[in-house]
Design a protein around this motif. Sequence first.
Motif, PDB file in Angstrom:
ATOM      1  N   PHE A 119       0.831  -1.212   0.000  1.00 50.56           N
ATOM      2  CA  PHE A 119       0.000   0.000   0.000  1.00 50.56           C
ATOM      3  C   PHE A 119       0.871   1.269   0.000  1.00 50.56           C
ATOM      4  CE2 PHE A 119      -3.133  -3.085   1.378  1.00 50.56           C
ATOM      5  CZ  PHE A 119      -4.274  -2.667   0.714  1.00 50.56           C
ATOM      6  N   LEU A 120       2.004   1.197   0.688  1.00 46.94           N
ATOM      7  CA  LEU A 120       2.889   2.363   0.711  1.00 46.94           C
ATOM      8  C   LEU A 120       3.457   2.624  -0.676  1.00 46.94           C
ATOM      9  CD1 LEU A 120       3.879   4.385   2.798  1.00 46.94           C
ATOM     10  CD2 LEU A 120       5.907   2.965   3.142  1.00 46.94           C
ATOM     11  N   PHE A 121       3.815   1.552  -1.380  1.00 46.28           N
ATOM     12  CA  PHE A 121       4.330   1.702  -2.743  1.00 46.28           C
ATOM     13  C   PHE A 121       3.266   2.329  -3.638  1.00 46.28           C
ATOM     14  CE2 PHE A 121       5.040   0.338  -7.076  1.00 46.28           C
ATOM     15  CZ  PHE A 121       6.405   0.541  -7.258  1.00 46.28           C
ATOM     16  N   GLU A 122       2.013   1.914  -3.428  1.00 43.22           N
ATOM     17  CA  GLU A 122       0.924   2.461  -4.240  1.00 43.22           C
ATOM     18  C   GLU A 122       0.796   3.967  -4.026  1.00 43.22           C
ATOM     19  OE1 GLU A 122      -3.924   2.031  -4.527  1.00 43.22           O
ATOM     20  OE2 GLU A 122      -2.715   0.262  -4.002  1.00 43.22           O
ATOM     21  N   ALA A 123       0.891   4.428  -2.774  1.00 42.75           N
ATOM     22  CA  ALA A 123       0.782   5.859  -2.478  1.00 42.75           C
ATOM     23  C   ALA A 123       1.942   6.630  -3.091  1.00 42.75           C
ATOM     24  CB  ALA A 123       0.751   6.072  -0.965  1.00 42.75           C
ATOM     25  N   VAL A 124       3.164   6.068  -2.959  1.00 43.96           N
ATOM     26  CA  VAL A 124       4.332   6.732  -3.527  1.00 43.96           C
ATOM     27  C   VAL A 124       4.239   6.759  -5.059  1.00 43.96           C
ATOM     28  CG1 VAL A 124       6.833   6.578  -3.823  1.00 43.96           C
ATOM     29  CG2 VAL A 124       5.823   6.168  -1.575  1.00 43.96           C
ATOM     30  N   PHE A 125       3.789   5.672  -5.637  1.00 47.79           N
ATOM     31  CA  PHE A 125       3.651   5.592  -7.092  1.00 47.79           C
ATOM     32  C   PHE A 125       2.688   6.660  -7.610  1.00 47.79           C
ATOM     33  CE2 PHE A 125       1.282   3.767 -10.732  1.00 47.79           C
ATOM     34  CZ  PHE A 125       2.307   3.720 -11.653  1.00 47.79           C
ATOM     35  N   LEU A 126       1.568   6.810  -6.910  1.00 52.35           N
ATOM     36  CA  LEU A 126       0.576   7.807  -7.334  1.00 52.35           C
ATOM     37  C   LEU A 126       1.150   9.219  -7.215  1.00 52.35           C
ATOM     38  CD1 LEU A 126      -2.650   6.332  -5.707  1.00 52.35           C
ATOM     39  CD2 LEU A 126      -2.043   6.306  -8.120  1.00 52.35           C
TER      40      LEU A 126
END
Length: 415
Positions: A342-349
Amino acid sequence: MIKFFFLAFESFRFAGQALRENMLRTILSLLGVTVGIFSIIGVYTMVDSLESNIKNSLNSIGTNVIYVQKWPWLFSNGDYPWWKYFMRPEPKYNEFKYLRDNLENAQAGAMMDFAGDVTCRKNSNSINALCQGITYEFNEITEVPIVNGRYFAQQEIESGKNVAILGATISEALFPDSDPIGQTFKMKGQNITVIGVQEKKGAQIADFGGAPDEKVIIPFLTHKRIFSSGELTGDIVFKGYEEDEGLFELEGEITGLLRTKRGLKPSQEDSFALNRPEAAAQALGQLFGTLRVSGFIIGLFSLLIGGFGIANIMFVSVKERTNIVGIQKSLGAKNYFILFQFLFEAVFLCILGGLGGIALVYLLSFLPLGSLDIVLSYGNIIFGLVIASSIGIISGIIPAWQAARMDPVTAIRSK
């Protein structure tokens, strides 16, 4: 290492899936990050470009040099009466020769003066120019790039010959269809012979010492004879040695010699100013630093709004994928796997939003802004991506931690 790549791939897949499924919501939430990064990196890029342009112009009046003049460039004491500066004498040619002959910490010295808006004519062609008179070592103080012809001979300078080096614009205007070298033109009723033409430099935001392309350079004594009726005053400049860091030795030597030459008593104030381009650059640097901080603060508000939007997306994403998280944990997925996902998803966005802002700044660099060239540096690109990543981490850490702490049984039953 293989496990890490697998984890990154899975996280990237989930992030892409979330982006596709909620495209409109995601784009609207990313606008805050995009606007914020555009504001910050746009201001940084504009300030960097402006600072580079002005510093290049300052370099045209010499580096590692000290100017001896009547007026200071910077007034450090606002209470100092202006009339004291006004009453100071102008630096004289005999003072220049005295300093040149006695200074031990100067590798070169020159004297110069200016006359503005001087009409130059050749037949039916005419143009207004800035006329600068110089002594022989001027080309050791600052570069005089000759592309056609030559620099002054020492005998031409010392005898005050009617010879000149033209800026590119002046040369093109007076001699549009012929080689100017060896030809003459009229200036203040005098016939001046062209011996050289400077390389075309182009316009800058600030041309300290005058725009080189629009300048006519002649010997100092010739200049004083034509424009000042022989009154030998002007600006004195000396170039120090590299080992004299800060030019403190040169400054002290100039101060002592000139005070002696002018007969100043120990109790009397200096009747001259010692100016340095570096001091002006430092003052401008403080101004540019303030502009950078202001731009960062303005952009930060947009980033905060974008960060709240990303956090909202992540909370919704956690809720929508609670059942999937439960299945993953029941199959042995560790808490750090869920957290990273989920953290990767936030950073990716956030990086997507940051790239959008950087792309807008890059498009801005194609706008014609006269003499100012906007250059998006790699440093500003990296800085923008680091800020975007940081916003992603801050926005996603709580939703990611919430997902990682879920009980697998309760998560599976949530659907």
